[in-house]
Design an enzyme around this catalytic site. Structure first.
Site, PDB file in Angstrom:
ATOM      1  N   CYS A  34     -15.726 -40.060  -0.705  1.00  0.00           N
ATOM      2  CA  CYS A  34     -15.050 -38.779  -0.949  1.00  0.00           C
ATOM      3  C   CYS A  34     -15.856 -37.968  -1.969  1.00  0.00           C
ATOM      4  CB  CYS A  34     -13.612 -39.041  -1.412  1.00  0.00           C
ATOM      5  SG  CYS A  34     -12.592 -37.574  -1.589  1.00  0.00           S
TER       6      CYS A  34
ATOM      7  N   ASP B  76     -10.950 -35.510   9.925  1.00  0.00           N
ATOM      8  CA  ASP B  76     -10.931 -35.170   8.498  1.00  0.00           C
ATOM      9  C   ASP B  76     -10.546 -33.702   8.338  1.00  0.00           C
ATOM     10  OD1 ASP B  76     -11.560 -34.590   5.792  1.00  0.00           O
ATOM     11  OD2 ASP B  76     -13.046 -36.196   5.764  1.00  0.00           O
TER      12      ASP B  76
ATOM     13  N   HIS C  10      -9.896 -38.467   6.935  1.00  0.00           N
ATOM     14  CA  HIS C  10     -10.572 -38.636   5.650  1.00  0.00           C
ATOM     15  C   HIS C  10     -10.137 -39.968   5.028  1.00  0.00           C
ATOM     16  CE1 HIS C  10     -12.763 -37.149   2.175  1.00  0.00           C
ATOM     17  NE2 HIS C  10     -11.759 -37.534   1.397  1.00  0.00           N
TER      18      HIS C  10
END
Length: 294
Positions: A174, A231, A263
């Protein structure tokens, strides 16, 4: 308060993020705690991967940086030396139990894994329950240049503690995935990088002067990007633009997309976890590291 300029041992530091100075500030985080970040509660206990520290040296270390000591988590085999080194960069939640476990998983494969608490000067994201509060009050204040310098300091620590600096890699998740791309453009000593669903584009600022899409032609080590087709925060257009930029630059980096994954599909403690994609991504990462001399 006085000002200090953060520097790096790498020759391209100034070209990556020029003319940046930082205000000296105390370290808010001086030690690591156990458990998962508050913002990730409740934890999906049925899918959490727990890796034992048996056979490892694992725990907190202090890394000297330009303005003091930064806390980090280190895991490595308890026997041997001259280990390949992998820097592990966290999500916005900091170095909590999931990131520590990632380090232990890598150590079980024979690596020295170091996860620095890169938010240490700005606040403890592990103790904040709101994701937007973490982003606004901590993450948005962290300069890319300082992160590059802190990661260089981890490289120096590893060199002094049994790491093989001819075999240095980085992986991140991330927020850390974006940092992974940046560090691959920053450090000429890097052998390989694996970026898990890291943002590729976005608004530039004094603290974040360039995005990965701006640096595709400057990558000094091959990067494997792992992304989810579902995502909601990283447009597939950005992923395809990065893929095209890599090809145009003639580099060895690659991107793999899991069409049905969201995600944070590797975050086994969150509802976003997708076992098949996570396990395949872990295998791809291992193969990538070996292919590139790690």
């Amino acid at each position: 308060m006085s000002k200090t300029t953060t520097r790096s041992n790498n020759p391209d530091f100034a070209s990556l993020v020029p003319n940046v100075t930082f205000t000296r500030r105390a370290f808010v985080i001086t030690m690591l705690g156990a458990g998962f970040a508050l913002a990730t509660q409740p934890v999906m206990a049925e899918t959490v991967i727990k890796t034992s520290a048996e056979g490892l040296v694992a725990g907190e270390i202090k890394v000297p940086v330009s303005d003091g000591e930064m806390v980090a988590y280190r895991a490595q085999p308890d026997k041997g030396d001259n280990f390949s080194v992998i820097l592990v960069v966290s999500e916005i939640f900091g170095v909590h139990e999931h990131i520590a476990d990632i380090c232990r998983r890598l150590a079980k494969l024979g690596y020295m894994a170091i996860a620095p608490e890169l938010f240490a000067r700005y606040g403890d994201p592990r103790k904040i329950s709101g994701i937007q509060d973490i982003l606004a009050n901590i993450v948005s204040k962290v300069p890319d240049a300082q992160v590059m310098s802190d990661l260089d300091a981890c490289e120096a620590w590893a060199k002094d503690h049994g790491g093989d600096m001819h075999r240095l890699a980085i992986t991140g998740f991330c927020w850390g995935g974006r940092i992974t791309w940046l560090y691959a453009a920053h450090n000429p000593n890097l052998k390989a990088a694996v970026a898990w669903y890291g943002r590729l584009g976005g608004v530039v600022s004094e603290l974040t002067p360039r995005q990965p899409l701006d640096l595709a032609a400057q990558l000094k080590a091959p990067v494997l990007g792992l992304y989810g087709g579902q995502d909601q925060g990283i447009p597939l257009d950005d992923v395809e633009a990065m893929r095209a930029a890599i090809r145009k630059a003639g580099g060895k980096s690659e991107i793999h997309v899991y069409p049905d994954a969201p995600h944070a599909f590797n975050a086994d403690y969150r509802p976003s976890y997708r076992k098949d994609a996570a396990e395949d991504g872990w295998k791809r990462m291992q193969a990538w590291l070996k292919k590139n001399g790690m």
